[in-house]
Write an enzyme that holds these catalytic residues in place. Structure first.
Site, PDB file in Angstrom:
ATOM      1  N   PRO A   2       1.141  -1.082   0.306  1.00 55.07           N
ATOM      2  CA  PRO A   2      -0.249   0.204   0.171  1.00 55.07           C
ATOM      3  C   PRO A   2       0.972   1.512  -0.080  1.00 55.07           C
ATOM      4  CG  PRO A   2      -0.850  -1.547   1.541  1.00 55.07           C
ATOM      5  CD  PRO A   2       0.923  -1.452   1.315  1.00 55.07           C
ATOM      6  N   GLU A   3       0.696   2.438  -1.158  1.00 55.56           N
ATOM      7  CA  GLU A   3       1.328   3.292  -0.762  1.00 55.56           C
ATOM      8  C   GLU A   3       0.191   4.852  -0.802  1.00 55.56           C
ATOM      9  OE1 GLU A   3       3.147   3.839  -4.814  1.00 55.56           O
ATOM     10  OE2 GLU A   3       3.355   0.936  -4.875  1.00 55.56           O
ATOM     11  N   ARG A 106       1.042 -11.403   4.827  1.00 59.96           N
ATOM     12  CA  ARG A 106       2.561 -11.587   5.288  1.00 59.96           C
ATOM     13  C   ARG A 106       2.934 -11.419   6.297  1.00 59.96           C
ATOM     14  NH1 ARG A 106       5.396 -10.424  -1.218  1.00 59.96           N
ATOM     15  NH2 ARG A 106       6.937 -11.510   0.993  1.00 59.96           N
TER      16      ARG A 106
END
Ligand SMILES: [Zn+2]
Length: 269
Positions: A2-3, A106
């Site tokens: 995510p940016e 993750r």
């Protein structure tokens, strides 16, 4: 990962769910990754802010809860009440009037509760450049920084010239500005184009909820995808035609990051 657009979308959707609520419980089994969260108990969440790719929950009594989603972190709010935990749930925030689930397949994301603005040990956050969608992202200092870069894309990813630009939005912005990812020492005209491109790409991406890629790891907290992938010019489009000139988009690795560009629109310097 995510940016800025994905984190900002997350922030906007969490705001009505979290702000003004009192934290009744924080349930998780990993105190190394979700640090000092017991300090949140009984505190009211006053605001939820964003700095670059970090979320910052402003709590009572001068406390901040920093959340970094890293590769696959995200929030889920829709399944309320949760009949069974969302897939990959790592942490549950129990509020006085509901619950919010934090998922992370993750497990690279982290939470940390600390005294307000005491971020010095979080190096990227402490040294982060200006927010691209705020007035503080001024052209002249950006041009001065870009005039010195040895390779423009890795410089953008450092978060120092501007906050929140990661792999997707660096590739997209460089394509819009017609600059090769390895261009060095940008001219004033080049960095002006890049400055405009970053603002435009980020604005358009936030407007449609960010980018959900083929791995589906990022979703808006309401379970919808982010639709900006439909507007990608180069990212994840290797082998497809450039929307500007029709040449074939190429992909290669630059500083270990998959990098997409048009060889005609963005010639190697
Ligand atoms: Zn092209």
């Amino acid at each position: 990962m995510p940016e800025l657009p994905e984190v900002e979308t997350t922030r906007r959707m969490l705001e009505p769910v979290l702000v003004g609520r009192v934290v009744r419980d924080v349930i998780h089994t990993d105190p190394e990754r979700y640090r000092n969260t017991t300090a949140m108990l009984g505190k009211q969440i006053r605001a939820i802010e964003r700095r670059g790719k970090y979320l910052i929950l402003r709590l009572d009594d001068g406390l901040d809860c920093i959340v970094h989603l890293k590769m696959t972190g995200g929030f889920r709010t829709t399944e309320l009440p949760f009949l069974e935990p969302p897939r990959f749930e790592r942490l549950r925030l129990v509020l006085h009037d509901g619950e919010v689930s934090y998922v992370d397949s993750r497990r690279f994301g982290f939470w940390e509760v600390l005294p307000r603005n005491e971020w010095a040990h979080l190096g990227t956050l402490a040294k982060m450049g200006p927010e691209p969608l705020e007035d503080e992202f001024a052209l002249e200092p950006f041009q001065a920084a870009m005039a010195k870069v040895s390779k423009v894309k890795p410089a953008l990813l450092s978060q120092k010239p501007v906050a929140g630009v990661g792999n997707i939005y660096a590739d997209e912005s460089l394509w819009h500005a017609q600059i090769h990812p390895e261009a060095s020492k940008l001219s004033a005209a080049q960095s002006k184009r890049l400055h405009t491109a970053i603002r435009e790409v980020m604005t358009r991406a936030v407007a449609v909820g960010g980018s959900t890629l083929s791995d589906n790891s990022y979703q808006q907290p309401n379970g919808e995808p982010g639709y900006f992938k439909l507007q990608h010019a180069v990212y994840d489009r290797a082998g497809q035609p450039c929307p500007r000139c029709g040449s074939t988009i190429e992909k290669y690795f630059l500083a270990q990051r998959g990098t997409h560009f048009c060889p005609r629109c963005q010639p190697k310097p």
